[in-house]
Design a protein around this motif. Structure first.
Motif, PDB file in Angstrom:
ATOM      1  N   GLU A 116       0.911  -1.537   0.165  1.00  0.00           N
ATOM      2  CA  GLU A 116       0.367   0.009  -0.071  1.00  0.00           C
ATOM      3  C   GLU A 116       0.334   1.220  -0.120  1.00  0.00           C
ATOM      4  OE1 GLU A 116      -3.092   0.407  -0.573  1.00  0.00           O
ATOM      5  OE2 GLU A 116      -3.591  -1.475  -0.847  1.00  0.00           O
ATOM      6  N   SER A 138      -9.677  10.952   0.903  1.00  0.00           N
ATOM      7  CA  SER A 138      -9.127  11.029   0.186  1.00  0.00           C
ATOM      8  C   SER A 138      -8.660  11.920  -0.997  1.00  0.00           C
ATOM      9  CB  SER A 138      -8.873   9.312  -0.900  1.00  0.00           C
ATOM     10  OG  SER A 138      -7.910   9.196  -1.731  1.00  0.00           O
ATOM     11  N   ARG A 178      -6.721   5.622 -12.154  1.00  0.00           N
ATOM     12  CA  ARG A 178      -7.511   4.588 -12.744  1.00  0.00           C
ATOM     13  C   ARG A 178      -7.270   3.532 -13.166  1.00  0.00           C
ATOM     14  NH1 ARG A 178     -12.663   6.054 -17.462  1.00  0.00           N
ATOM     15  NH2 ARG A 178     -12.747   3.963 -18.056  1.00  0.00           N
ATOM     16  N   ARG A 231      -6.455   1.454 -10.309  1.00  0.00           N
ATOM     17  CA  ARG A 231      -8.276   0.687 -10.166  1.00  0.00           C
ATOM     18  C   ARG A 231      -8.560  -0.491 -10.639  1.00  0.00           C
ATOM     19  NH1 ARG A 231     -13.765   4.124  -7.331  1.00  0.00           N
ATOM     20  NH2 ARG A 231     -13.992   1.976  -6.055  1.00  0.00           N
ATOM     21  N   GLU A 239      -7.832  -0.726  -3.918  1.00  0.00           N
ATOM     22  CA  GLU A 239      -9.555  -1.547  -4.148  1.00  0.00           C
ATOM     23  C   GLU A 239     -10.443  -0.336  -3.716  1.00  0.00           C
ATOM     24  OE1 GLU A 239      -8.940  -4.485  -0.494  1.00  0.00           O
ATOM     25  OE2 GLU A 239      -7.392  -5.353  -1.244  1.00  0.00           O
ATOM     26  N   GLN A 240      -9.897   0.523  -2.668  1.00  0.00           N
ATOM     27  CA  GLN A 240     -10.917   1.523  -2.301  1.00  0.00           C
ATOM     28  C   GLN A 240     -10.228   2.803  -1.625  1.00  0.00           C
ATOM     29  OE1 GLN A 240     -13.692   0.332   0.856  1.00  0.00           O
ATOM     30  NE2 GLN A 240     -14.963   2.764   1.190  1.00  0.00           N
ATOM     31  N   TRP A 241     -11.102   4.067  -2.837  1.00  0.00           N
ATOM     32  CA  TRP A 241     -10.312   5.619  -2.255  1.00  0.00           C
ATOM     33  C   TRP A 241     -10.476   5.715  -1.095  1.00  0.00           C
ATOM     34  CZ3 TRP A 241      -8.438   6.313  -7.048  1.00  0.00           C
ATOM     35  CH2 TRP A 241      -8.858   5.924  -7.454  1.00  0.00           C
ATOM     36  N   SER A 270      -8.471   4.039   1.364  1.00  0.00           N
ATOM     37  CA  SER A 270      -8.777   3.205   2.247  1.00  0.00           C
ATOM     38  C   SER A 270      -6.555   2.488   2.858  1.00  0.00           C
ATOM     39  CB  SER A 270      -9.186   2.045   2.009  1.00  0.00           C
ATOM     40  OG  SER A 270      -9.065   1.456   0.922  1.00  0.00           O
ATOM     41  N   ARG A 311      -5.199   0.483   5.999  1.00  0.00           N
ATOM     42  CA  ARG A 311      -4.755  -0.741   5.907  1.00  0.00           C
ATOM     43  C   ARG A 311      -2.811  -0.808   6.068  1.00  0.00           C
ATOM     44  NH1 ARG A 311      -8.106  -1.096   1.389  1.00  0.00           N
ATOM     45  NH2 ARG A 311      -6.617  -1.078  -0.118  1.00  0.00           N
TER      46      ARG A 311
END
Length: 457
Positions: free
Chosen positions: A275, A324, A333, A336, A342-344, A346, A350
């Motif tokens: 990440e 974010s 994009r 993703r 995975e998710q804006w 996050s 994590r």
């Protein structure tokens, strides 16, 4: 406005103390920096190093001078909020500057080229040309990687590399490059975007010579001696995997017994490292020159640093809260689409969860120079040594949310003189904050300090 809460907080990206208005240029630099970065509050009448409240004489006159100073000294004009805040037998001024919608703001007498400032931690930094351009883009809602590169043709994009990245996800045809914003129509023809070239450009190193990942493993806790190094110049989607391989071969692993099986546990959680690397690649400011994404591994920590400060309006605590803002929309994009994001918003969460689950200290997030750094620690850092009495003092402060010297002395059953010495030591260690008008203020109170190191303060 709760002045006591402000005094207890450390100076940082959104807060600065000034003893008085004798240095108007410094006030202008700070106001300009706040307006260009994330907004903030300047408190006049408090010493910046000690937090001692000195107050201002004739607060109405000082308020008028401050309003004129900011109004006449900054372009485009700022309209801040100014409050006269009472404190004991005096007053202070609180100047609240909002994030400017007409940024970049600059000091009028100096001009935009030399008078534009941004806030980095608790300091004001003069913005260079690339940073001024970034401020202008973000104010317009534009993304650097969406800009057309009009001097190139659409075939500058490596279509086969795009197909490899999207393998198993979707079929990519030449006309899909525009849908993915890898190309854009410009003056009647398709040309690649900056993001398209950064991601899949055949000559990306020529257009963006600093768009790569520099990785190094150092001996000890400094950069004095290097053990291993790698220049990762593959397309960004692949570079993430190459970076992970470098980290894997340069960090330790432990074997733990779980039931009847042994489990290999990496020194740093794989999810946290991944990440941190992905965030660095996706959110780097590729308009900067001379600053690649850097991964530095030491005996006690792993640092991932990317060029570019946080976007205007964003602070480190915002990141912790899941807020974010996407700097590079095209790159984000694609990452993703291929499952790397995975998710804006996050990713930072994590990183923290993975480290805490592994029993490691919380990561450190900080703006450094003109970049942003995430540091993962392999083991608990040394903490200030406190004894049982110190612990009793801090526990009393937590429960009461602020106490005077005599109250603390009674709680720990020590004389006021001995208690003052102990409190001063805790203040010097950064564990306790003192709030008062002077060192001899009989109403001086002590509070638990906020956790500063977590956010790079």
């Amino acid at each position: 406005m709760d002045l006591e809460d402000l005094i207890r907080a450390p100076e940082g990206k959104t807060l600065e103390f000034k003893r008085d208005l004798t240095s108007p240029s410094n006030v202008l630099k700070t106001a300009c920096s706040f307006a260009n970065t994330s907004g903030g509050t300047i408190v006049i009448g408090i010493e910046d190093r000690t937090g001692t409240v000195r107050g201002v004489h004739d607060p109405l006159d000082a308020e008028e001078r401050l309003a004129s100073l900011v109004s006449d000294g900054i372009t485009p004009r700022l309209i801040p909020d100014i409050d006269i805040v009472p404190w004991r037998n005096t007053h202070v001024l609180a100047l609240r500057v909002h994030l400017g919608s007409s940024r970049p703001h600059h000091i009028t007498s100096v001009g935009p080229d030399e008078g534009t400032y941004v806030r980095v931690g608790s300091t004001n930094r003069r913005a260079d040309a690339s940073m001024i351009a970034e401020l202008t883009r973000t104010a317009r809602g534009e993304s650097f990687d969406e800009q057309p590169l009009a001097h190139l043709q659409a075939d500058a994009i490596d279509l086969e590399a795009v197909r490899v990245a999207y393998d198993g996800i979707r079929e990519v045809r030449p006309r899909d490059l525009r849908t993915l914003r890898l190309t854009v129509e410009h003056q009647g023809q398709d040309v690649p975007t900056a993001g398209g070239v950064l991601l899949f450009g055949k000559a990306r190193s020529e257009e963006f010579p600093d768009a790569w990942v520099q990785a190094g493993r150092f001996k000890g806790e400094t950069k004095a001696a290097i053990i291993d190094t790698a220049d990762l110049r593959a397309y960004p989607v692949s570079a993430v995997e190459h970076a992970m391989a470098f980290v894997n071969r340069n960090t330790a692993s432990a074997v733990r017994i779980a039931g009847a099986r042994s489990v290999v546990v990496p020194e740093y959680p794989v999810e946290a490292v991944r990440e941190a690397v992905i965030n660095a690649v996706v959110h780097a400011d590729y308009s900067q020159r001379g600053a690649p994404v850097r991964i530095a591994i030491f005996d006690d920590r792993l640092e991932v640093e990317s060029p570019g400060l946080l976007l205007p309006g964003l602070t480190v605590p915002d990141l912790r809260a899941g807020v974010s803002k996407v700097r590079n929309r095209v790159i984000a994009r694609v990452f993703r689409d291929v499952g790397l994001i995975e998710q804006w918003g996050s990713g930072i969460g994590r990183i923290f969860e993975a480290c805490l689950s592994a029993g490691l200290p919380e990561p450190l997030l900080e703006e450094v120079g003109t970049g942003f750094r995430v540091t993962l620690f392999s083991a608990d850092r040394s903490s200030p040594q406190v004894d049982e009495i110190d612990s009793a003092v801090m526990q009393a402060l937590r429960e009461a949310n602020g106490l005077g010297t005599s109250e603390i002395a009674e709680h720990i059953r020590r004389t006021p003189r001995a208690t003052r010495s102990r409190l001063q030591r805790l203040v010097d260690l950064g564990l306790v904050v003192q709030v008062g008008s002077s060192p001899n203020d009989p109403h001086r109170r002590y509070f638990m300090a906020e956790e500063r190191t977590r956010y790079g303060r």
